[in-house]
Design an enzyme around this catalytic site. Structure first.
Site, mmCIF file in Angstrom:
data_model
loop_
_atom_site.group_PDB
_atom_site.id
_atom_site.type_symbol
_atom_site.label_atom_id
_atom_site.label_comp_id
_atom_site.label_asym_id
_atom_site.label_seq_id
_atom_site.Cartn_x
_atom_site.Cartn_y
_atom_site.Cartn_z
ATOM 1 N N HIS A 138 17.988 -17.602 -30.628
ATOM 2 C CA HIS A 138 17.601 -18.374 -30.239
ATOM 3 C C HIS A 138 18.171 -19.462 -30.037
ATOM 4 O O HIS A 138 18.046 -21.159 -29.140
ATOM 5 C CB HIS A 138 16.325 -18.538 -30.621
ATOM 6 C CG HIS A 138 15.729 -16.436 -30.441
ATOM 7 N ND1 HIS A 138 14.126 -16.492 -30.603
ATOM 8 C CD2 HIS A 138 16.316 -15.680 -29.027
ATOM 9 C CE1 HIS A 138 14.187 -14.795 -29.955
ATOM 10 N NE2 HIS A 138 15.270 -14.550 -28.881
ATOM 11 N N GLU B 109 4.438 -17.147 -36.573
ATOM 12 C CA GLU B 109 4.828 -16.812 -35.467
ATOM 13 C C GLU B 109 3.776 -15.932 -34.572
ATOM 14 O O GLU B 109 4.414 -15.559 -33.610
ATOM 15 C CB GLU B 109 4.999 -15.317 -36.145
ATOM 16 C CG GLU B 109 7.068 -15.333 -36.834
ATOM 17 C CD GLU B 109 7.990 -15.886 -36.191
ATOM 18 O OE1 GLU B 109 7.376 -15.832 -35.147
ATOM 19 O OE2 GLU B 109 8.927 -16.562 -36.993
ATOM 20 N N GLU C 75 10.573 -13.038 -29.325
ATOM 21 C CA GLU C 75 9.521 -13.808 -30.339
ATOM 22 C C GLU C 75 8.386 -12.686 -31.073
ATOM 23 O O GLU C 75 7.949 -12.749 -32.378
ATOM 24 C CB GLU C 75 9.315 -14.732 -30.065
ATOM 25 C CG GLU C 75 10.538 -16.005 -30.112
ATOM 26 C CD GLU C 75 10.940 -16.846 -31.616
ATOM 27 O OE1 GLU C 75 9.994 -16.418 -32.731
ATOM 28 O OE2 GLU C 75 12.170 -16.994 -31.973
ATOM 29 N N ASP D 49 17.332 -13.119 -34.945
ATOM 30 C CA ASP D 49 16.968 -12.837 -33.865
ATOM 31 C C ASP D 49 16.542 -15.426 -33.461
ATOM 32 O O ASP D 49 16.653 -15.120 -32.279
ATOM 33 C CB ASP D 49 15.170 -12.814 -33.282
ATOM 34 C CG ASP D 49 16.014 -11.776 -32.420
ATOM 35 O OD1 ASP D 49 16.405 -10.470 -33.018
ATOM 36 O OD2 ASP D 49 14.755 -10.809 -33.159
ATOM 37 N N GLU D 50 15.823 -15.858 -34.883
ATOM 38 C CA GLU D 50 15.618 -16.739 -34.557
ATOM 39 C C GLU D 50 17.097 -18.168 -34.694
ATOM 40 O O GLU D 50 17.586 -19.003 -33.585
ATOM 41 C CB GLU D 50 15.109 -16.793 -36.116
ATOM 42 C CG GLU D 50 14.371 -16.780 -36.197
ATOM 43 C CD GLU D 50 12.979 -16.949 -35.525
ATOM 44 O OE1 GLU D 50 13.115 -17.742 -34.405
ATOM 45 O OE2 GLU D 50 11.854 -17.093 -35.044
ATOM 46 N N TRP E 245 15.807 -4.677 -31.237
ATOM 47 C CA TRP E 245 15.200 -3.790 -32.604
ATOM 48 C C TRP E 245 13.235 -3.387 -32.710
ATOM 49 O O TRP E 245 13.208 -4.260 -31.434
ATOM 50 C CB TRP E 245 15.683 -4.455 -34.036
ATOM 51 C CG TRP E 245 14.912 -5.594 -34.162
ATOM 52 C CD1 TRP E 245 15.731 -7.000 -34.070
ATOM 53 C CD2 TRP E 245 13.653 -6.281 -34.630
ATOM 54 N NE1 TRP E 245 15.249 -8.328 -34.284
ATOM 55 C CE2 TRP E 245 13.514 -7.105 -35.470
ATOM 56 C CE3 TRP E 245 12.640 -5.913 -34.630
ATOM 57 C CZ2 TRP E 245 12.563 -8.740 -34.621
ATOM 58 C CZ3 TRP E 245 11.699 -6.351 -35.017
ATOM 59 C CH2 TRP E 245 11.901 -7.627 -35.167
ATOM 60 N N THR F 98 13.409 -21.868 -38.747
ATOM 61 C CA THR F 98 12.079 -20.771 -38.513
ATOM 62 C C THR F 98 14.019 -19.431 -38.890
ATOM 63 O O THR F 98 13.863 -19.173 -39.775
ATOM 64 C CB THR F 98 12.086 -20.514 -37.775
ATOM 65 O OG1 THR F 98 12.878 -20.306 -36.567
ATOM 66 C CG2 THR F 98 10.796 -20.617 -37.164
ATOM 67 N N GLU G 174 14.026 -24.066 -34.330
ATOM 68 C CA GLU G 174 15.003 -21.993 -34.590
ATOM 69 C C GLU G 174 15.792 -22.185 -35.604
ATOM 70 O O GLU G 174 15.702 -21.134 -36.350
ATOM 71 C CB GLU G 174 15.315 -22.044 -32.858
ATOM 72 C CG GLU G 174 14.706 -22.105 -32.160
ATOM 73 C CD GLU G 174 13.760 -20.480 -32.298
ATOM 74 O OE1 GLU G 174 13.868 -19.231 -32.959
ATOM 75 O OE2 GLU G 174 13.483 -19.667 -31.038
ATOM 76 N N HIS H 229 8.524 -10.212 -34.401
ATOM 77 C CA HIS H 229 7.956 -11.291 -35.177
ATOM 78 C C HIS H 229 6.951 -11.344 -35.946
ATOM 79 O O HIS H 229 6.403 -10.589 -36.837
ATOM 80 C CB HIS H 229 9.019 -12.885 -35.058
ATOM 81 C CG HIS H 229 10.046 -12.796 -34.875
ATOM 82 N ND1 HIS H 229 10.795 -14.052 -34.539
ATOM 83 C CD2 HIS H 229 11.111 -11.808 -34.346
ATOM 84 C CE1 HIS H 229 11.840 -13.947 -33.772
ATOM 85 N NE2 HIS H 229 12.133 -12.191 -33.885
#
Length: 408
Positions: free
Chosen positions: A277, A149, A188, A273-274, A106, A244, A241, A191
């Site tokens: 990760h 971020e 990242e 995503d976090e 995305w 977040t 991670e 974000h």
């Protein structure tokens, strides 16, 4: 001998500012003769530059707005370096597959009004109408998360301080660790871009104050207390991670409750995503527990004794030196990220890495094991006591939202 040193050896000395030294005065060649002849041959531009007066600067040199104690560095024993070097093929097979191809990832534009569309103005109006229902305290949490971020250059720098063959030695190193760091940074980066643009479009945020906060934070850096040690470094990133992931997930739930489903989807995409990760970093530490359990347990305990510093702990807007503490207090009150979450993360990682089940540890390793296994419940008890303590409501202005008062 370098070319510079060789040249210096055959030229007569003129002292620091052109005056001949004693050795040069004793020489048969007149002092500085070569320099005077050479000066005549200089081009007009060079001659003008050499004749220009050197003026003292009017301002003090730049210094970080927030400074930290001198950190411990290079605590990794030399024999441990081989472990990470040997794990490079393992990382290629187990860590790099967690990255998403760019073409299937995305992008911020997927969640924002399309500026090329004729409906752009209407879409912005709709966004602003939804954002008008977001309360100031949640807005403060959104800005604080976005600023965190946006300090991404600091986090990439931190990963590239790690010893043991982990850092990207060239800026384009093909090692699995370096490839991961660059690609993780690229993922990242979306974000902060998304959150920044959203907040700009709301019209409810003083973007200049926010941008100053970002610049201050990147200039200050961070002190994660990882000692440039990759064992501690990957324990830190595993913790962060997950923190977040929790924070963005809770923000998404708040946004949905206040009627902004689009913001909720954006925060949910960031949280996903976090989580991915987090999985990567947890796998690395899990592998370290497998191949080197004693030292990894001690590294885990060491990081927990120092307490995990949040990445934006040096945050300031140039006016409020306690800005991070105030932002954290708002997040705690709203339930975006709390002391209970901190305790939950410790217990989660202890379970994930099977720390309680480790055997064959040294005396120091067993003490580390006992410490980390007891830490979560201890933090939980402290948090519960603090929660039940009567506390008078306090308010503070935030420059991010034009100095409007928000309850801490």
């Amino acid at each position: 001998m370098s070319l510079v040193m060789a040249a210096a050896a055959v030229l007569p000395s003129c002292g620091a500012f052109g005056a001949p030294t004693a050795a040069a005065a004793a020489a048969t060649t007149p002092p500085c003769t070569w320099s005077r002849r050479r000066r005549r041959a200089l081009s007009p531009v060079v001659a003008m530059a050499s004749a220009a007066q050197v003026r003292a600067p009017n301002k003090k040199p730049f210094a970080p707005p927030r400074e930290v104690r001198r950190p411990v560095t290079h605590s990794l024993p030399p024999q441990k370096r081989e472990i990470f070097e040997s794990l490079d093929p393992w990382a290629a097979d187990n860590i790099l597959p967690l990255l998403k191809p760019v073409e299937s990832s995305w992008q911020p534009q997927d969640y924002l009004p399309d500026a090329s569309s004729e409906a752009f103005v209407d879409e912005v109006r709709e966004l602003r109408a939804r954002a008008a229902e977001i309360p100031d305290d949640l807005l403060v949490c959104l800005v604080g998360d976005m600023v965190t971020e946006e300090a991404l250059p600091t986090y990439q720098t931190m990963l590239n301080t790690l010893d043991g063959g982990v850092r990207d030695e060239t800026g384009a190193s093909p090692t699995s660790w370096a490839v991961w760091t660059r690609a993780w940074t690229a993922e990242e980066n979306r974000h902060g871009d998304l959150m920044n643009k959203y907040l700009f479009l709301t019209g409810r945020v003083d973007m200049r104050q926010v941008e100053k906060t970002i610049q201050y934070l990147i200039a200050s850096g961070m002190d994660p207390k990882t000692e440039t040690n990759p064992y501690q470094g990957f324990i830190y990133t595993s913790f962060q991670e997950r923190a977040t992931f929790i924070s963005h997930g809770n923000t998404a739930r708040h946004a949905r409750r206040h009627g902004d489903a689009a913001l909720a989807r954006a925060c949910g995409a960031i949280a996903a995503d976090e989580r991915r990760h987090e999985t990567a970093y947890e796998r690395v530490v899990g592998k370290l527990f497998e191949v080197d359990p004693d030292y990894t347990a001690r590294a885990f305990a060491d990081m927990m004794r120092k307490k995990v510093a949040m990445p934006a702990h040096l945050m300031t807007d140039g006016r409020d030196e306690d800005l991070f503490a105030r932002f954290s207090a708002v997040a705690q009150r709203l339930g975006v990220y709390t002391a209970r979450d901190y305790a939950d993360i410790i217990e989660f990682l202890v379970r994930r890495w099977g720390v309680a089940d480790l055997t064959g540890l040294s005396g120091e390793g067993r003490r580390a094991q006992e410490f980390v296994c007891s830490l979560g419940p201890r933090f939980r008890r402290l948090e519960e006591r603090a929660h039940h303590r009567a506390k008078e409501a306090q308010f503070a202005p935030f420059s991010w939202i034009y100095d409007r008062q928000v309850q801490l």
